[in-house]
Scaffold this motif. Structure first.
Motif, PDB file in Angstrom:
ATOM      1  N   ALA A  40      18.037  12.971  -8.077  1.00 53.34           N
ATOM      2  CA  ALA A  40      18.901  11.910  -7.886  1.00 53.34           C
ATOM      3  C   ALA A  40      20.320  12.685  -8.311  1.00 53.34           C
ATOM      4  O   ALA A  40      20.356  13.375  -9.463  1.00 53.34           O
ATOM      5  CB  ALA A  40      18.914  10.590  -8.669  1.00 53.34           C
ATOM      6  N   GLY A  41      21.616  12.430  -7.724  1.00 54.82           N
ATOM      7  CA  GLY A  41      22.844  12.807  -8.270  1.00 54.82           C
ATOM      8  C   GLY A  41      23.567  11.402  -8.445  1.00 54.82           C
ATOM      9  O   GLY A  41      23.296  10.168  -8.033  1.00 54.82           O
ATOM     10  N   VAL A  42      24.417  11.338  -9.452  1.00 63.60           N
ATOM     11  CA  VAL A  42      25.369  10.297  -9.804  1.00 63.60           C
ATOM     12  C   VAL A  42      26.668  10.596  -9.624  1.00 63.60           C
ATOM     13  O   VAL A  42      27.264  11.718 -10.156  1.00 63.60           O
ATOM     14  CB  VAL A  42      24.940   9.969 -11.433  1.00 63.60           C
ATOM     15  N   GLY A  43      27.344   9.798  -8.875  1.00 61.71           N
ATOM     16  CA  GLY A  43      28.882   9.968  -8.700  1.00 61.71           C
ATOM     17  C   GLY A  43      29.394   8.633  -9.210  1.00 61.71           C
ATOM     18  O   GLY A  43      28.961   7.660  -9.090  1.00 61.71           O
ATOM     19  N   THR A  44      30.909   8.777  -9.551  1.00 61.80           N
ATOM     20  CA  THR A  44      31.375   7.903 -10.180  1.00 61.80           C
ATOM     21  C   THR A  44      32.807   7.636  -9.448  1.00 61.80           C
ATOM     22  O   THR A  44      33.645   8.508  -9.050  1.00 61.80           O
ATOM     23  CB  THR A  44      31.909   7.983 -11.660  1.00 61.80           C
ATOM     24  N   ILE A  45      33.245   6.311  -9.043  1.00 57.77           N
ATOM     25  CA  ILE A  45      34.253   6.103  -8.328  1.00 57.77           C
ATOM     26  C   ILE A  45      34.892   5.176  -9.283  1.00 57.77           C
ATOM     27  O   ILE A  45      34.401   3.938  -9.364  1.00 57.77           O
ATOM     28  CB  ILE A  45      34.059   5.202  -6.766  1.00 57.77           C
ATOM     29  N   GLU A  46      36.149   5.286  -9.592  1.00 63.20           N
ATOM     30  CA  GLU A  46      37.349   4.648 -10.236  1.00 63.20           C
ATOM     31  C   GLU A  46      38.286   3.941  -9.245  1.00 63.20           C
ATOM     32  O   GLU A  46      39.018   4.397  -8.540  1.00 63.20           O
ATOM     33  CB  GLU A  46      38.006   5.598 -11.286  1.00 63.20           C
ATOM     34  N   LEU A  47      38.029   2.503  -9.235  1.00 60.44           N
ATOM     35  CA  LEU A  47      38.814   2.020  -8.115  1.00 60.44           C
ATOM     36  C   LEU A  47      40.249   1.860  -8.486  1.00 60.44           C
ATOM     37  O   LEU A  47      41.103   1.739  -7.343  1.00 60.44           O
ATOM     38  CB  LEU A  47      38.260   0.508  -8.271  1.00 60.44           C
ATOM     39  N   ARG A  48      40.834   2.156  -9.723  1.00 57.61           N
ATOM     40  CA  ARG A  48      42.177   2.416  -9.967  1.00 57.61           C
ATOM     41  C   ARG A  48      42.721   3.544  -9.086  1.00 57.61           C
ATOM     42  O   ARG A  48      44.077   3.352  -8.740  1.00 57.61           O
ATOM     43  CB  ARG A  48      42.496   2.507 -11.487  1.00 57.61           C
ATOM     44  N   ASP A  49      42.098   4.312  -8.793  1.00 51.41           N
ATOM     45  CA  ASP A  49      42.578   5.609  -7.995  1.00 51.41           C
ATOM     46  C   ASP A  49      42.822   5.255  -6.423  1.00 51.41           C
ATOM     47  O   ASP A  49      43.429   6.024  -5.793  1.00 51.41           O
ATOM     48  CB  ASP A  49      41.737   6.738  -7.794  1.00 51.41           C
ATOM     49  N   PHE A  50      42.131   4.024  -5.960  1.00 52.17           N
ATOM     50  CA  PHE A  50      42.316   3.552  -4.770  1.00 52.17           C
ATOM     51  C   PHE A  50      43.040   2.143  -4.778  1.00 52.17           C
ATOM     52  O   PHE A  50      43.124   1.506  -3.728  1.00 52.17           O
ATOM     53  CB  PHE A  50      40.962   3.591  -4.082  1.00 52.17           C
ATOM     54  N   ALA A  51      43.924   1.767  -5.680  1.00 54.04           N
ATOM     55  CA  ALA A  51      44.172   0.514  -5.837  1.00 54.04           C
ATOM     56  C   ALA A  51      45.462   0.433  -4.601  1.00 54.04           C
ATOM     57  O   ALA A  51      45.334  -0.777  -3.870  1.00 54.04           O
ATOM     58  CB  ALA A  51      45.105   0.095  -7.178  1.00 54.04           C
ATOM     59  N   VAL A  52      46.107   1.261  -4.466  1.00 51.01           N
ATOM     60  CA  VAL A  52      47.245   0.964  -3.467  1.00 51.01           C
ATOM     61  C   VAL A  52      46.479   1.078  -1.851  1.00 51.01           C
ATOM     62  O   VAL A  52      46.776  -0.018  -0.953  1.00 51.01           O
ATOM     63  CB  VAL A  52      48.207   2.103  -3.196  1.00 51.01           C
ATOM     64  N   ASP A  53      45.438   1.532  -1.807  1.00 48.39           N
ATOM     65  CA  ASP A  53      44.677   1.758  -0.393  1.00 48.39           C
ATOM     66  C   ASP A  53      43.964   0.455  -0.242  1.00 48.39           C
ATOM     67  O   ASP A  53      43.917  -0.119   0.933  1.00 48.39           O
ATOM     68  CB  ASP A  53      43.681   2.790  -0.378  1.00 48.39           C
ATOM     69  N   ILE A  54      43.522  -0.127  -1.265  1.00 49.30           N
ATOM     70  CA  ILE A  54      42.675  -1.539  -1.018  1.00 49.30           C
ATOM     71  C   ILE A  54      43.939  -2.492  -1.055  1.00 49.30           C
ATOM     72  O   ILE A  54      43.291  -3.489  -0.177  1.00 49.30           O
ATOM     73  CB  ILE A  54      41.972  -1.652  -2.348  1.00 49.30           C
ATOM     74  N   THR A  55      44.894  -2.411  -1.409  1.00 50.16           N
ATOM     75  CA  THR A  55      45.869  -3.414  -1.212  1.00 50.16           C
ATOM     76  C   THR A  55      46.512  -3.467   0.197  1.00 50.16           C
ATOM     77  O   THR A  55      46.566  -4.362   0.729  1.00 50.16           O
ATOM     78  CB  THR A  55      47.115  -3.249  -2.107  1.00 50.16           C
ATOM     79  N   ASN A  56      46.763  -2.077   0.626  1.00 55.88           N
ATOM     80  CA  ASN A  56      47.359  -1.988   2.032  1.00 55.88           C
ATOM     81  C   ASN A  56      46.096  -2.621   2.778  1.00 55.88           C
ATOM     82  O   ASN A  56      46.552  -3.107   3.819  1.00 55.88           O
ATOM     83  CB  ASN A  56      47.371  -0.760   2.421  1.00 55.88           C
ATOM     84  N   ASN A  57      44.815  -2.212   2.573  1.00 56.13           N
ATOM     85  CA  ASN A  57      43.740  -2.675   3.578  1.00 56.13           C
ATOM     86  C   ASN A  57      43.557  -4.153   3.784  1.00 56.13           C
ATOM     87  O   ASN A  57      43.606  -4.908   4.468  1.00 56.13           O
ATOM     88  CB  ASN A  57      42.304  -2.014   2.948  1.00 56.13           C
TER      89      ASN A  57
END
Length: 207
Positions: A40-57
């Protein structure tokens, strides 16, 4: 076949204790799968890096290419670790906004470990009274053990002691769920659009 574990952190700080906790649980799940002979591989996503994209969506209902790719990574995982800091007796607005832009069926059947960090152990009920209803609504497969970390749980920033035990238990539960669910979890096939002429040909009188 290598399984995919994705940690989604709603933390805002740098460094983020939410990410630290998520990485600890994700690694515990990876180790538990390794003991079962499953890579298994483990990846991490920090939502703060996508804050603008999420808001625009949320405002436009359009996901930017980088956000769409991130969503595909999350929804295509074999198991998730979702971690949020506690703000105003709830999860971070960033995490909630991210969940709001997902297709409501995107996490159906997905093995999920819920975790949270807060300034006091009194905030631990956010797991049961906020996060569990959200992921129940999304029909995720919620692991029995949720993990909450208060400042006193870390101990020299290592997250040892009882916190490490809870993280290991949650990771083992996630590993077992991934092993059992991987062959059967529903995968959405890409939608294809038929040519207009073929659609018209399929129409029958009285249909």
């Amino acid at each position: 076949m290598t399984q995919s574990i994705v940690v989604v952190s709603g933390g805002l700080g740098v460094p983020s204790t939410s990410r630290m906790l998520g990485d600890q649980i994700g690694e515990a799940a990876r180790a538990a799968l390794a003991e079962r002979g499953i890579g298994a591989g483990v990846g991490t996503i920090e939502l703060r890096d996508f804050a603008v994209d999420i808001t625009n969506n949320m405002l436009t209902r359009y996901a930017s290419p980088r956000l769409a790719e991130m969503i595909d990574t999350v929804t295509g995982a074999d198991g998730l670790v979702i971690v949020s800091p506690v703000f105003t007796a709830s999860v971070s607005g960033l995490l909630k906004s991210f969940l709001d832009v997902l297709d409501p069926q995107a996490l159906e059947g997905m093995p999920v470990v819920m975790a949270a960090t807060g300034g006091s152990a009194r905030h631990s009920m956010v797991l049961e009274f906020v996060m569990r209803p959200i992921f129940s609504y999304l029909r995720a497969a919620i692991m029995p053990t949720g993990v909450f970390a208060a400042p006193e749980d870390w101990g020299s920033d290592t997250g040892g002691g009882h916190l490490a035990e809870r993280a290991a238990r949650a990771g083992a539960e996630l590993a077992a769920a991934i092993e059992g669910a991987a062959p059967t979890r529903r995968r959405e096939e890409p939608m294809t659009s038929l040519p207009f002429e073929q659609l018209l040909a399929n129409i029958r009188p009285g249909a």
